[in-house]
Design an enzyme around this catalytic site. Sequence first.
Site, PDB file in Angstrom:
ATOM      1  N   GLU A 112      10.975 -31.015   9.339  1.00  0.00           N
ATOM      2  CA  GLU A 112      10.628 -29.819   8.579  1.00  0.00           C
ATOM      3  C   GLU A 112      11.254 -29.858   7.191  1.00  0.00           C
ATOM      4  O   GLU A 112      10.620 -29.482   6.196  1.00  0.00           O
ATOM      5  CB  GLU A 112      11.088 -28.569   9.337  1.00  0.00           C
ATOM      6  N   ASP A 126       1.135 -31.566  -9.055  1.00  0.00           N
ATOM      7  CA  ASP A 126      -0.149 -30.925  -9.365  1.00  0.00           C
ATOM      8  C   ASP A 126      -0.027 -29.985 -10.562  1.00  0.00           C
ATOM      9  O   ASP A 126      -0.916 -29.949 -11.432  1.00  0.00           O
ATOM     10  CB  ASP A 126      -0.630 -30.158  -8.137  1.00  0.00           C
TER      11      ASP A 126
END
Length: 316
Positions: A112, A126
């Site tokens: 995780e 991005d």
Amino acid sequence: MRRSFSSRSERTMNDITGKRISLRTAQAEGYVFCGPETIQRIKQNDLPKGDLFGVAKASALLASKKTSELIPHCHPVPIDSFSVDFEVLPEKNAIRILTSAKSIGKTGIEMEALTGVSVAALVIYDLLKPIDKNMEISSVRLLEKKGGKSDSHIAKFASGSRAAILVCSDSTFAGNREDGSGPAIGELLNEQGVEVVERKIVPDEPEEIRKAISVWVGEKLDLIVTIGGTGLGPRDNTTDTIRSLLDQEIPGIAETMRSFGQDRTPFAMLSRSVAGRIGKTLVVCVPGSTNGARESMQAILPAIFHAKKMMRGEGH
């Protein structure tokens, strides 16, 4: 082209039903390397897509919760705490991402933490790609994990530690029942580096039990495990016999075994398992069934080994 699966391990998740619930923690980091002009614009908050770190943080949190859906062999993990931090490093032309995760569960939370880092790095990539075409995501790694049996702070018996196993059963002593519990406990102890010097079968007679325990305590064994005689039957004498021999009872060990067992069978609460010390020897009584004996030891290994350090007066 169709791929055939022949290995069972390729088709199933690992069985973690034998693991104990404990605090698990993990830290992971990763870097996004970019140009010096990009670093300058980040510091000036002059970016075409707005809030860089706010969006990346939210994405990391969401991704961490989806880890078991993204990675096939990961078990769902309750995430009790998760933090994401960012550091702009002009000298390296890089952004450092650090995640820290905590969970109280049966399996680690490192995946995780790593997933959070990875998705945060992709989101940063991005958001910055309109102004930087040469970015690089690199050095995603686990910094630290704690919890479970692999945890380095869990005490283990010192090298050369010795144990004995006493099977207390009228039927097994008479040859009417095969002993499956003794070998199972011996295997668990060997996995922890403890030498099983003797495995003996006696009837559930107090005098026979006292005699065997007395000999092994005299030999200064580190651990004695008795198997059987913990129930409510008229011939279940082991628990009462052992309790009368103890210098000091350790209630938490038996409580942990019953609690662990109760999650697996509704009858574990009927076990009269007991544990304590005689001199410097730790004595633990487990149920007679193979599953009950194995699960009881799984619940307390390797944590009970810390008892030896406490008996020697070493720090807690």
